[in-house]
Design a protein around this motif. Structure first.
Motif, PDB file in Angstrom:
ATOM      1  N   ASN A   1       0.692  -1.022   0.089  1.00  8.72           N
ATOM      2  CA  ASN A   1       0.075  -0.152  -0.068  1.00  8.72           C
ATOM      3  C   ASN A   1       0.939   1.292   0.085  1.00  8.72           C
ATOM      4  N   GLY A   2       0.580   2.206  -0.796  1.00  9.55           N
ATOM      5  CA  GLY A   2       1.153   3.443  -1.049  1.00  9.55           C
ATOM      6  C   GLY A   2       2.503   3.314  -1.915  1.00  9.55           C
ATOM      7  N   GLU A   3       2.849   2.265  -2.704  1.00  9.28           N
ATOM      8  CA  GLU A   3       3.742   2.151  -3.350  1.00  9.28           C
ATOM      9  C   GLU A   3       3.713   2.868  -4.744  1.00  9.28           C
TER      10      GLU A   3
ATOM     11  N   ALA B   1      -6.918 -17.390  -4.469  1.00  8.36           N
ATOM     12  CA  ALA B   1      -7.602 -16.307  -5.428  1.00  8.36           C
ATOM     13  C   ALA B   1      -8.718 -17.233  -6.241  1.00  8.36           C
ATOM     14  N   GLN B   2     -10.052 -17.046  -5.836  1.00  8.54           N
ATOM     15  CA  GLN B   2     -10.865 -17.805  -7.017  1.00  8.54           C
ATOM     16  C   GLN B   2     -11.386 -16.285  -7.891  1.00  8.54           C
ATOM     17  N   VAL B   3     -11.794 -16.904  -9.067  1.00 11.34           N
ATOM     18  CA  VAL B   3     -12.099 -15.997 -10.127  1.00 11.34           C
ATOM     19  C   VAL B   3     -13.186 -14.906  -9.708  1.00 11.34           C
ATOM     20  N   GLY B   4     -12.781 -13.800  -9.630  1.00 10.28           N
ATOM     21  CA  GLY B   4     -13.521 -12.771  -9.269  1.00 10.28           C
ATOM     22  C   GLY B   4     -13.016 -11.996  -7.770  1.00 10.28           C
ATOM     23  N   LYS B   5     -12.309 -12.660  -7.317  1.00  6.89           N
ATOM     24  CA  LYS B   5     -11.938 -12.046  -5.755  1.00  6.89           C
ATOM     25  C   LYS B   5     -10.921 -11.067  -5.954  1.00  6.89           C
ATOM     26  N   GLU B   6     -11.223  -9.807  -5.153  1.00  6.64           N
ATOM     27  CA  GLU B   6     -10.514  -8.803  -5.042  1.00  6.64           C
ATOM     28  C   GLU B   6      -9.005  -9.047  -4.824  1.00  6.64           C
ATOM     29  N   LEU B   7      -8.118  -8.649  -5.574  1.00  2.00           N
ATOM     30  CA  LEU B   7      -6.428  -8.691  -5.226  1.00  2.00           C
ATOM     31  C   LEU B   7      -5.884  -7.601  -4.799  1.00  2.00           C
ATOM     32  N   ILE B   8      -6.002  -6.478  -5.583  1.00  2.00           N
ATOM     33  CA  ILE B   8      -5.330  -5.236  -5.355  1.00  2.00           C
ATOM     34  C   ILE B   8      -5.829  -3.890  -5.878  1.00  2.00           C
ATOM     35  N   LYS B   9      -5.887  -2.861  -5.689  1.00  2.00           N
ATOM     36  CA  LYS B   9      -6.470  -1.592  -6.061  1.00  2.00           C
ATOM     37  C   LYS B   9      -5.383  -0.529  -6.361  1.00  2.00           C
ATOM     38  N   VAL B  10      -5.911   0.204  -7.525  1.00  2.00           N
ATOM     39  CA  VAL B  10      -4.821   1.135  -7.845  1.00  2.00           C
ATOM     40  C   VAL B  10      -5.378   2.397  -8.222  1.00  2.00           C
ATOM     41  N   ILE B  11      -4.939   3.569  -7.833  1.00  2.00           N
ATOM     42  CA  ILE B  11      -5.559   4.863  -8.231  1.00  2.00           C
ATOM     43  C   ILE B  11      -4.625   5.757  -8.710  1.00  2.00           C
ATOM     44  N   ASP B  12      -5.271   6.772  -9.323  1.00  2.00           N
ATOM     45  CA  ASP B  12      -4.397   7.904  -9.991  1.00  2.00           C
ATOM     46  C   ASP B  12      -4.414   9.107  -9.278  1.00  2.00           C
ATOM     47  N   PRO B  13      -3.474   9.401  -8.293  1.00  2.00           N
ATOM     48  CA  PRO B  13      -3.778  10.515  -7.341  1.00  2.00           C
ATOM     49  C   PRO B  13      -3.859  11.864  -8.040  1.00  2.00           C
ATOM     50  N   SER B  14      -3.378  11.887  -9.429  1.00  2.00           N
ATOM     51  CA  SER B  14      -3.566  13.162 -10.325  1.00  2.00           C
ATOM     52  C   SER B  14      -4.766  13.447 -10.877  1.00  2.00           C
ATOM     53  N   SER B  15      -5.795  12.477 -10.433  1.00  2.00           N
ATOM     54  CA  SER B  15      -7.181  12.435 -10.953  1.00  2.00           C
ATOM     55  C   SER B  15      -8.229  12.473 -10.106  1.00  2.00           C
ATOM     56  N   MET B  16      -7.871  13.205  -8.896  1.00  3.00           N
ATOM     57  CA  MET B  16      -8.765  13.474  -7.608  1.00  3.00           C
ATOM     58  C   MET B  16      -9.893  14.274  -8.085  1.00  3.00           C
ATOM     59  N   ARG B  17     -11.095  14.190  -7.740  1.00  3.09           N
ATOM     60  CA  ARG B  17     -12.122  14.990  -7.760  1.00  3.09           C
ATOM     61  C   ARG B  17     -13.052  14.885  -6.718  1.00  3.09           C
TER      62      ARG B  17
ATOM     63  N   ILE C   1      -0.685   4.723  -7.702  1.00  7.91           N
ATOM     64  CA  ILE C   1      -0.362   4.198  -6.544  1.00  7.91           C
ATOM     65  C   ILE C   1      -1.132   3.213  -5.892  1.00  7.91           C
ATOM     66  N   VAL C   2      -0.586   2.216  -5.475  1.00  5.54           N
ATOM     67  CA  VAL C   2      -1.405   1.158  -4.723  1.00  5.54           C
ATOM     68  C   VAL C   2      -2.267   1.576  -3.451  1.00  5.54           C
ATOM     69  N   SER C   3      -3.726   1.592  -3.362  1.00  7.63           N
ATOM     70  CA  SER C   3      -4.249   2.050  -2.606  1.00  7.63           C
ATOM     71  C   SER C   3      -4.727   0.918  -1.529  1.00  7.63           C
ATOM     72  N   GLU C   4      -4.807  -0.326  -2.104  1.00  5.51           N
ATOM     73  CA  GLU C   4      -5.253  -1.260  -0.939  1.00  5.51           C
ATOM     74  C   GLU C   4      -4.859  -2.812  -1.444  1.00  5.51           C
ATOM     75  N   ARG C   5      -4.039  -3.378  -0.633  1.00  4.86           N
ATOM     76  CA  ARG C   5      -4.029  -4.799  -1.145  1.00  4.86           C
ATOM     77  C   ARG C   5      -4.628  -5.730  -0.325  1.00  4.86           C
ATOM     78  N   LYS C   6      -5.461  -6.615  -0.857  1.00  3.95           N
ATOM     79  CA  LYS C   6      -6.231  -7.592  -0.435  1.00  3.95           C
ATOM     80  C   LYS C   6      -5.932  -8.773  -0.149  1.00  3.95           C
ATOM     81  N   VAL C   7      -4.821  -9.297  -0.729  1.00  5.30           N
ATOM     82  CA  VAL C   7      -4.323 -10.753  -0.529  1.00  5.30           C
ATOM     83  C   VAL C   7      -2.938 -10.699  -0.175  1.00  5.30           C
ATOM     84  N   SER C   8      -2.606 -11.876   0.558  1.00  8.59           N
ATOM     85  CA  SER C   8      -1.234 -12.234   0.870  1.00  8.59           C
ATOM     86  C   SER C   8      -0.637 -13.226   0.239  1.00  8.59           C
TER      87      SER C   8
END
Length: 389
Positions: A95-97, A207-223, A195-202
């Motif tokens: 997270n945060g990388e 990991a089943q099909v459809g399971k959340e793995l990781i979230k990535v956001i673009d901080p320059s696109s904040m609104r 930036i990686v905002s949230e890591r869901k697995v270790s």
């Protein structure tokens, strides 16, 4: 003799007591007179002020509009999920990388998928050989038919076998392509710079099909994704300025502009979603923060005073006005506060052109004489004389 002596002492004591009681009222009266005189003199003390200590009340524009509340969210965000069922072998980002487009974020076990790919490739090669053999048989039957050695039915049978071989080859190639795609999906990559905002697995998770793995956001696109009450949405238009504050950033104001107004209200809350884009480069770098502000839909001219001149005592508000050389305590009725300048709207109590004390103190008294010094004018005249010499 003793009686005469005691009588004399008693008379003397009485005379002394009478003298003290007569003097004490005189002292008390003198003290009260002195206090009254001091209070009178204190009230008559002239207060000396410079022009910088006062300000003139003037009309200014005040922006108003409906309140907007919501949160800060990135426009570009990716919720990466498992496209194949496998074991998580390695998580490469925390997270945060920061990540670049195409960077590998995590790896899934590819053993079973690679075996499926090998099997599909072998089936493809077998189908290619069958098609080649069927094609040769068809060509042979076609030559024999031309020489009259076989019937047309034999040629048709050879053509059917060739067509079936072609279909088998196409299916085998499709399975091979699918297996190869599944193999590439064991590597989860970043879809864009962010930036990686949230890591869901270790490591070791299934990991089943459809399971959340990781979230990535673009901080320059904040609104600012906010909502406005439905009864106020009529005055909100695309392009209107928005001034708001974000929880965690204190009183720092952020400037935005209405980008889009949702055409339908929420069926439960009866709120209408309004998307606000940042008008400048200043924007928070954390998503999900609560924000609140106001859409500046209307602008009106009204009297305004700075908060430094306003004295608030409980539910009452007042200022110290300087008029005709006298200090006066003037009660005020104030309205809304301008979020941009911090000044308060004056509804009643003052008129345009009134002079008030810029920063009043607790020692002011109603009716106290005031003298405005001309220190700047004297200094300017002295400077001119010096330069003239």
């Amino acid at each position: 003799m003793l009686r005469k002596t005691l009588l004399a002492l008693a008379i003397a004591s009485a005379l002394v007591a009478c003298g003290k009681s007569a003097k004490e009222p005189e002292k008390a009266g003198a003290s009260a007179s002195a206090s009254a005189a001091a209070a009178k003199d204190e009230k008559k003390v002239t207060l000396l002020m410079s022009p910088e200590d006062t300000l003139t009340v003037e009309s200014d524009s005040l922006a108003s509009g409906p309140v907007i509340t919501g949160s800060i969210q990135p426009e570009r965000r990716a919720d990466l999920r498992a496209e194949v069922g496998a074991i998580v072998l390695q998580v490469l980002k925390e997270n945060g990388e920061a990540v670049r487009k195409g960077d590998i974020l995590l790896r899934l076990d590819e053993t079973s998928i690679r075996d499926s790919l090998t099997s599909a490739d072998e089936a493809t090669r077998a189908a290619e050989q069958s098609l080649a053999q069927a094609q040769r048989m068809y060509e042979r039957q076609k030559t024999l038919l031309a020489s009259g050695m076989v019937s047309a039915t034999a040629l048709e049978d050879a053509e059917v076998r060739r067509n079936n071989a072609q279909s088998d080859l196409a299916a085998a190639r499709s399975r091979s392509v699918a297996a190869r795609q599944q193999l590439t999906r064991t590597l989860v990559r970043a879809p864009f710079d962010g930036i990686v905002s949230e890591r869901k697995v270790s490591n070791g998770d299934t990991a089943q099909v459809g399971k959340e793995l990781i979230k990535v956001i673009d901080p320059s696109s904040m609104r600012f994704e906010g909502t406005v009450s439905a009864d106020k949405i009529g005055v909100v238009k695309v392009g209107q300025p928005v001034l708001f504050r974000v929880n965690g950033y204190g009183d720092k104001p952020f400037n935005g502009k209405v980008k889009r107004v949702d055409p339908a209200a929420n069926a439960i809350t009866r709120q209408v979603e309004v998307l606000v884009e940042f008008a400048d480069a200043a924007r928070p770098g954390v998503a999900g923060l609560y924000a609140e502000g106001r859409v500046e839909a209307q602008t009106a001219s009204t009297l305004m005073i700075p908060p430094s001149a306003l004295v608030q005592a409980g539910d009452s508000n007042y200022v110290w006005r300087v008029k005709n050389g006298t200090l006066a305590k003037v009660p005020l009725t104030i309205g809304t506060r301008d979020e941009r300048s911090g000044r308060w709207q004056v509804l009643s109590g003052l008129q345009a052109g009134d002079m008030v004390v810029r920063v009043p103190t607790s020692g002011f008294k109603d009716g106290q004489p005031v003298q405005l010094s001309a220190a700047k004018a004297v200094a300017s005249a002295s400077t001119q004389k010096t330069s003239g010499k």
